[in-house]
Design an enzyme around this catalytic site. Structure first.
Site, PDB file in Angstrom:
ATOM      1  N   LYS A 133      -0.393   5.421  -5.904  1.00 14.10           N
ATOM      2  CA  LYS A 133      -1.417   5.446  -6.962  1.00 14.10           C
ATOM      3  C   LYS A 133      -2.385   6.604  -6.766  1.00 14.10           C
ATOM      4  O   LYS A 133      -2.755   7.282  -7.728  1.00 14.10           O
ATOM      5  CB  LYS A 133      -2.171   4.116  -6.959  1.00 14.10           C
ATOM      6  CG  LYS A 133      -3.303   4.039  -7.985  1.00 14.10           C
ATOM      7  CD  LYS A 133      -4.022   2.718  -7.843  1.00 14.10           C
ATOM      8  CE  LYS A 133      -4.674   2.592  -6.478  1.00 14.10           C
ATOM      9  NZ  LYS A 133      -5.273   1.274  -6.244  1.00 14.10           N
ATOM     10  N   HIS A 193     -26.874  21.871   2.136  1.00 11.90           N
ATOM     11  CA  HIS A 193     -27.041  22.402   0.780  1.00 11.90           C
ATOM     12  C   HIS A 193     -26.155  23.621   0.564  1.00 11.90           C
ATOM     13  O   HIS A 193     -25.994  24.438   1.473  1.00 11.90           O
ATOM     14  CB  HIS A 193     -28.516  22.791   0.587  1.00 11.90           C
ATOM     15  CG  HIS A 193     -28.815  23.323  -0.775  1.00 11.90           C
ATOM     16  ND1 HIS A 193     -28.919  22.503  -1.874  1.00 11.90           N
ATOM     17  CD2 HIS A 193     -29.018  24.594  -1.220  1.00 11.90           C
ATOM     18  CE1 HIS A 193     -29.193  23.254  -2.939  1.00 11.90           C
ATOM     19  NE2 HIS A 193     -29.248  24.521  -2.558  1.00 11.90           N
ATOM     20  N   GLU A 202      -8.403   2.055 -12.394  1.00 14.71           N
ATOM     21  CA  GLU A 202      -7.749   3.237 -11.826  1.00 14.71           C
ATOM     22  C   GLU A 202      -6.596   3.708 -12.708  1.00 14.71           C
ATOM     23  O   GLU A 202      -6.475   4.905 -13.029  1.00 14.71           O
ATOM     24  CB  GLU A 202      -7.276   2.933 -10.408  1.00 14.71           C
ATOM     25  CG  GLU A 202      -8.427   2.835  -9.425  1.00 14.71           C
ATOM     26  CD  GLU A 202      -8.025   2.330  -8.062  1.00 14.71           C
ATOM     27  OE1 GLU A 202      -8.796   2.570  -7.114  1.00 14.71           O
ATOM     28  OE2 GLU A 202      -6.960   1.693  -7.926  1.00 14.71           O
ATOM     29  N   CYS A 235       0.822  -1.207   0.000  1.00 12.57           N
ATOM     30  CA  CYS A 235       0.000   0.000   0.000  1.00 12.57           C
ATOM     31  C   CYS A 235       0.856   1.256   0.000  1.00 12.57           C
ATOM     32  O   CYS A 235       0.610   2.198  -0.751  1.00 12.57           O
ATOM     33  CB  CYS A 235      -0.946   0.002   1.207  1.00 12.57           C
ATOM     34  SG  CYS A 235      -2.018   1.449   1.279  1.00 12.57           S
ATOM     35  N   TYR A 249     -10.434  -3.163 -10.168  1.00 13.50           N
ATOM     36  CA  TYR A 249     -10.233  -1.795  -9.682  1.00 13.50           C
ATOM     37  C   TYR A 249      -8.850  -1.254 -10.034  1.00 13.50           C
ATOM     38  O   TYR A 249      -8.708  -0.072 -10.379  1.00 13.50           O
ATOM     39  CB  TYR A 249     -10.498  -1.721  -8.177  1.00 13.50           C
ATOM     40  CG  TYR A 249      -9.428  -2.304  -7.284  1.00 13.50           C
ATOM     41  CD1 TYR A 249      -8.452  -1.493  -6.724  1.00 13.50           C
ATOM     42  CD2 TYR A 249      -9.397  -3.657  -6.977  1.00 13.50           C
ATOM     43  CE1 TYR A 249      -7.473  -2.003  -5.902  1.00 13.50           C
ATOM     44  CE2 TYR A 249      -8.428  -4.179  -6.155  1.00 13.50           C
ATOM     45  CZ  TYR A 249      -7.460  -3.357  -5.621  1.00 13.50           C
ATOM     46  OH  TYR A 249      -6.485  -3.878  -4.810  1.00 13.50           O
ATOM     47  N   GLU A 265     -25.887  15.714  -0.003  1.00 12.99           N
ATOM     48  CA  GLU A 265     -27.270  15.885   0.436  1.00 12.99           C
ATOM     49  C   GLU A 265     -28.222  14.942  -0.287  1.00 12.99           C
ATOM     50  O   GLU A 265     -29.316  14.649   0.209  1.00 12.99           O
ATOM     51  CB  GLU A 265     -27.716  17.321   0.249  1.00 12.99           C
ATOM     52  CG  GLU A 265     -27.879  17.771  -1.190  1.00 12.99           C
ATOM     53  CD  GLU A 265     -28.380  19.215  -1.307  1.00 12.99           C
ATOM     54  OE1 GLU A 265     -29.358  19.556  -0.614  1.00 12.99           O
ATOM     55  OE2 GLU A 265     -27.792  19.985  -2.094  1.00 12.99           O
ATOM     56  N   CYS A 284      -1.668   1.632  -3.024  1.00 11.19           N
ATOM     57  CA  CYS A 284      -2.735   2.626  -2.936  1.00 11.19           C
ATOM     58  C   CYS A 284      -2.254   4.047  -2.683  1.00 11.19           C
ATOM     59  O   CYS A 284      -2.843   4.999  -3.199  1.00 11.19           O
ATOM     60  CB  CYS A 284      -3.752   2.213  -1.868  1.00 11.19           C
ATOM     61  SG  CYS A 284      -3.054   1.525  -0.366  1.00 11.19           S
TER      62      CYS A 284
END
Length: 454
Positions: free
Chosen positions: A55, A443, A187, A47, A183, A448, A52
């Site tokens: 990346k 908002h 990516e 990682c 994935y 939301e 990760c």
């Protein structure tokens, strides 16, 4: 508390200094155990070193291309903008160096010995360091060697790279072929596409991101095609041929034309990193894919050997490995019976746009529950208002109709992973659709939409 006997060199010997191994080492040492770690590459693991973290830095860099393209719509004039791949590559490498040093300091500050060489198991309580030949004994051995990219066998495979090597490319390629549609493949395809490369994804099936809700993967497919990524589905690699000019020609088994490329990235999966570890010397039989079978406490078939993280037959995610390592150390050396829960684990794909999910997909929910209600929001994110590309966000709530409990949340759109992390708490806590409905919207935000679905 189960502490080892003094006749051993260490109470705990950890093989692999990735996220799970470092966490287990630190916690065990904090409980008073004498701990050592062996790591054959760099402290930090996949990682931190080649996964990760670097990346995600590439993802951030590639997103600037989109932001710069729309800057004029927001009143900005940016002249002379250009991209420098070596500058990015080297900046990412420096951060990896920083993290490697930080993880090393963590071991040092917790008085954990570390050996920068490969370790192999020679019995229930012993390992051998490969370079020095030294044999070390330990009351408990923890295997945390992670996983390794799979490189299928086909002619010319030696001309291809995996996610391990992609961070070290000398130049930015003009044409990239990516094998796989999981994935990692999606990516890196998004990164290279955003940086201006011609990208072709080759996949054995006609589906991307297996395991994610179909509504999300279908939308990502449509958006990435509109962004210029080409797909060759139901196609297998017949071979990769190196041309006289150094470029590559990818031959596929779908009957179509070969695909020219400068880089071929194979991202067809990862396999537990167990080859040559000597597990058989302790009576441990690996699973069909090289994984180490473990019980709920991480114990293998040998009572003194445990395993955590991607090397096991459980979930291959960094945060899971960290939790498993922590739970193991608490239980084995801290007298704390700790278990890891594997339900409602959030996950994300840092594609462009990103998607994120937690809990059951709609299909999974309908298989398990008689009455499933689905709520969706299909909207144009405010961030995209000025964009010529009509890319819409999509959120889905999967709800148990009998109890109103939210079974799953699935999202695609800008910042989806950042929003999903907080929303995952609601799924883990067993909150209901009524709880979401009773929450006032923030908002204007994309988040939301989660409390406005009716």
């Amino acid at each position: 508390m189960t502490m080892a006997h003094s006749e051993y060199d260490y109470d705990l010997f950890v093989i692999g200094a990735g996220s799970g191994g470092v966490r287990a080492s630190r916690i065990a040492a904090g409980h008073g155990a004498r701990v050592a770690v062996a790591e054959e590459f760099r402290i930090g693991g996949t990682c931190v070193i080649r996964g990760c973290v670097p990346k995600k830095l590439l993802v951030y860099a590639s997103q600037f291309a989109d932001d710069l393209a729309h800057a004029s719509d927001y009143g900005w004039t940016i002249e002379g903008a250009r991209f420098d791949w070596p500058a990015l590559r080297d900046a990412v490498a420096r951060d990896v160096d920083r993290l490697n040093a930080a993880y090393t300091r963590t071991l040092d500050s917790n008085k954990v010995d570390h050996f920068l060489e490969r370790a192999e198991i020679t019995g229930p309580n012993s390992v051998r360091l490969k370079q020095s030949g030294r044999t070390i004994t330990a009351g408990t051995i923890l295997v945390a060697t992670g996983a390794w990219p799979v490189m299928p066998e086909f002619p010319g495979a030696e001309h291809c790279i995996t996610s391990n090597e992609v961070f070290h490319l000398e130049t930015l390629p003009s044409r990239v072929v990516v094998a796989g549609a999981g994935y990692i493949a999606m990516e890196f395809a998004g990164i290279f596409n955003a940086l201006g490369c011609d990208v072709t994804i080759v996949n054995r099936s006609a589906k991307i991101l297996r395991g994610y809700d179909t509504d999300l993967s279908d939308r990502l497919l449509a958006i990435t095609r509109a962004r210029g990524i080409a797909y060759r589905f139901d196609a297998s690699f017949e071979g990769v041929e190196k041309q006289e000019d150094g470029s590559l020609l990818v031959h596929l088994g779908d009957g179509g034309e070969p695909v020219p490329a400068d880089v071929v990235l194979v991202a067809t999966g990862r396999r537990p990193n167990t080859a040559g570890l000597g597990l058989e010397t302790a009576g441990i039989t690996l699973g069909a894919h090289g994984e180490i079978p473990v019980d709920s406490d991480g114990r293998t078939a040998c009572p003194t050997i445990f395993a955590v993280g991607d090397v096991t037959d459980r979930v291959q995610l960094t945060p899971v490995a960290i939790r498993e390592g922590h739970a193991f150390a608490d239980a084995r050396f801290g007298g704390k019976a700790t278990s890891v829960s594997y339900d409602a684990i959030p996950s994300a794909v840092f594609s462009q746009p990103p998607l994120a999910a937690v809990g059951l997909t709609e299909a999974e929910a309908r298989d398990r529950y008689e009455n499933v209600r689905v709520f969706t929001s299909d909207f144009r994110p405010m961030k995209n208002v000025f964009s010529e590309r009509i890319e819409r966000g999509y959120y889905k709530l999967v709800v148990d109709g009998a109890t109103d409990r939210i079974l799953g949340i699935h999202m695609i759109g800008p910042d989806a992973p950042e929003i999903l992390q907080a929303a995952a708490i609601a799924v883990k806590a067993g909150l209901t659709k009524a709880d979401f409905d009773a929450t006032v919207a923030l908002h204007p935000s994309m988040a939301e939409e989660l409390v406005l679905m009716r």
